[in-house]
Design a protein around this motif. Structure first.
Motif, mmCIF file in Angstrom:
data_model
loop_
_atom_site.group_PDB
_atom_site.id
_atom_site.type_symbol
_atom_site.label_atom_id
_atom_site.label_comp_id
_atom_site.label_asym_id
_atom_site.label_seq_id
_atom_site.Cartn_x
_atom_site.Cartn_y
_atom_site.Cartn_z
ATOM 1 N N SER A 1 23.472 -15.936 -28.926
ATOM 2 C CA SER A 1 23.426 -16.905 -30.018
ATOM 3 C C SER A 1 23.338 -18.301 -29.421
ATOM 4 O O SER A 1 24.259 -18.764 -28.758
ATOM 5 N N ASN A 2 22.197 -18.955 -29.685
ATOM 6 C CA ASN A 2 21.949 -20.245 -29.067
ATOM 7 C C ASN A 2 20.922 -20.975 -29.935
ATOM 8 O O ASN A 2 19.928 -20.361 -30.321
ATOM 9 N N PRO A 3 21.137 -22.231 -30.239
ATOM 10 C CA PRO A 3 20.160 -22.934 -31.078
ATOM 11 C C PRO A 3 18.805 -23.138 -30.394
ATOM 12 O O PRO A 3 17.813 -23.442 -31.054
ATOM 13 N N THR A 4 18.755 -22.917 -29.083
ATOM 14 C CA THR A 4 17.512 -23.076 -28.330
ATOM 15 C C THR A 4 16.877 -21.710 -28.092
ATOM 16 O O THR A 4 17.558 -20.772 -27.680
ATOM 17 N N SER A 5 15.610 -21.607 -28.332
ATOM 18 C CA SER A 5 14.915 -20.340 -28.068
ATOM 19 C C SER A 5 14.846 -20.104 -26.564
ATOM 20 O O SER A 5 15.084 -21.005 -25.766
ATOM 21 N N GLY A 6 14.509 -18.887 -26.200
ATOM 22 C CA GLY A 6 14.386 -18.557 -24.782
ATOM 23 C C GLY A 6 15.475 -17.615 -24.338
ATOM 24 O O GLY A 6 16.148 -16.992 -25.158
ATOM 25 N N GLY A 7 15.631 -17.500 -23.034
ATOM 26 C CA GLY A 7 16.642 -16.620 -22.481
ATOM 27 C C GLY A 7 16.425 -15.171 -22.826
ATOM 28 O O GLY A 7 17.378 -14.400 -22.969
ATOM 29 N N TYR A 8 15.171 -14.777 -22.941
ATOM 30 C CA TYR A 8 14.846 -13.446 -23.447
ATOM 31 C C TYR A 8 15.185 -12.312 -22.476
ATOM 32 O O TYR A 8 15.570 -11.246 -22.897
ATOM 33 N N GLY A 9 14.998 -12.539 -21.206
ATOM 34 C CA GLY A 9 15.173 -11.448 -20.256
ATOM 35 C C GLY A 9 13.973 -10.514 -20.324
ATOM 36 O O GLY A 9 12.932 -10.858 -20.871
ATOM 37 N N THR A 10 14.144 -9.321 -19.788
ATOM 38 C CA THR A 10 13.034 -8.371 -19.730
ATOM 39 C C THR A 10 12.949 -7.537 -21.012
ATOM 40 O O THR A 10 13.900 -7.483 -21.797
ATOM 41 N N VAL A 11 11.833 -6.874 -21.165
ATOM 42 C CA VAL A 11 11.636 -5.984 -22.316
ATOM 43 C C VAL A 11 12.727 -4.920 -22.355
ATOM 44 O O VAL A 11 13.269 -4.605 -23.420
ATOM 45 N N SER A 12 13.085 -4.400 -21.205
ATOM 46 C CA SER A 12 14.084 -3.331 -21.145
ATOM 47 C C SER A 12 15.488 -3.808 -21.515
ATOM 48 O O SER A 12 16.353 -2.995 -21.828
ATOM 49 N N GLN A 13 15.735 -5.113 -21.504
ATOM 50 C CA GLN A 13 17.059 -5.654 -21.841
ATOM 51 C C GLN A 13 17.233 -5.936 -23.336
ATOM 52 O O GLN A 13 18.346 -6.207 -23.778
ATOM 53 N N GLN A 14 16.170 -5.873 -24.086
ATOM 54 C CA GLN A 14 16.217 -6.328 -25.481
ATOM 55 C C GLN A 14 17.150 -5.512 -26.364
ATOM 56 O O GLN A 14 17.883 -6.062 -27.189
ATOM 57 N N HIS A 15 17.143 -4.201 -26.217
ATOM 58 C CA HIS A 15 18.007 -3.378 -27.077
ATOM 59 C C HIS A 15 19.486 -3.588 -26.746
ATOM 60 O O HIS A 15 20.325 -3.567 -27.652
#
Length: 186
Positions: A68-82
């Motif tokens: 939770s962050n007002p700034t977008s980004g910090g996505y990490g890898t596809v495998s980390q999303q879930h």
């Protein structure tokens, strides 16, 4: 493994939207860069921490800045999303599910009604079921947001602005769509 979309699926969608198959394939390629599912049979997602922050009024920004962050980004890898999504679900399930983009066409969870579903849970269940459901959601979303003319006319800048938001140019979505369309058109 989940069934992949077949050529006839794309043809049916193109007929429903009165556009070219190549245009739909271009969106699929640019949005998911891959299949609609991971090797684990989970749908491809992208968890958007800035959306989660907005939907929860920032109450988790300090305790969970990667989620939770007002700034977008910090996505990490596809495998980390879930894993990121699961962490957010433990904090606020509905906000978490609405804060992810889902499937082959990366439709945001908060757009579940525009994608043709009566509930968020119905949408999420559909996103776990098949690429055909991803395509069906895309067709309904395009119709309900009146993006079919941009897709039909291959007005990639207008399409990207409305589909990806006003900062579409940062990731060159319009340029990527045009290039992918050209590839599939040939």
């Amino acid at each position: 493994m989940k069934a992949k979309l077949q050529e006839q699926d794309f043809k049916n969608a193109a007929k429903a939207l009165n556009c070219e198959v190549a245009a739909i394939k271009a969106v699929a390629e640019v949005e998911s860069r891959s299949d609609g599912f991971l090797p684990t049979d989970e749908p491809v997602i992208l968890f958007e921490r800035h959306i989660f922050s907005k939907l929860t009024k920032g109450i988790f920004d300090k305790s969970h800045p990667n989620i939770s962050n007002p700034t977008s980004g910090g996505y990490g890898t596809v495998s980390q999303q879930h894993k990121r999504l699961q962490t957010a679900v433990a904090l606020d399930r509905n906000a978490a599910l609405m804060s992810a983009s889902w499937g082959k066409f990366q439709i945001m969870g908060f757009n579940f009604t525009l994608a043709g579903y009566n509930s968020l849970q119905q949408f999420v269940t559909a996103m776990y079921s098949s690429e055909a459901e991803h395509l069906s959601a895309f067709v309904q979303y395009i119709k309900n947001t009146f993006l079919d003319d941009e897709l039909r006319d291959k007005r990639w800048t207008d399409f990207a602005r409305k589909y990806n938001g006003p900062l579409y140019y940062k990731n060159k979505y319009d340029t990527k769509l045009a290039a992918a369309y050209k590839k599939y058109k040939n």
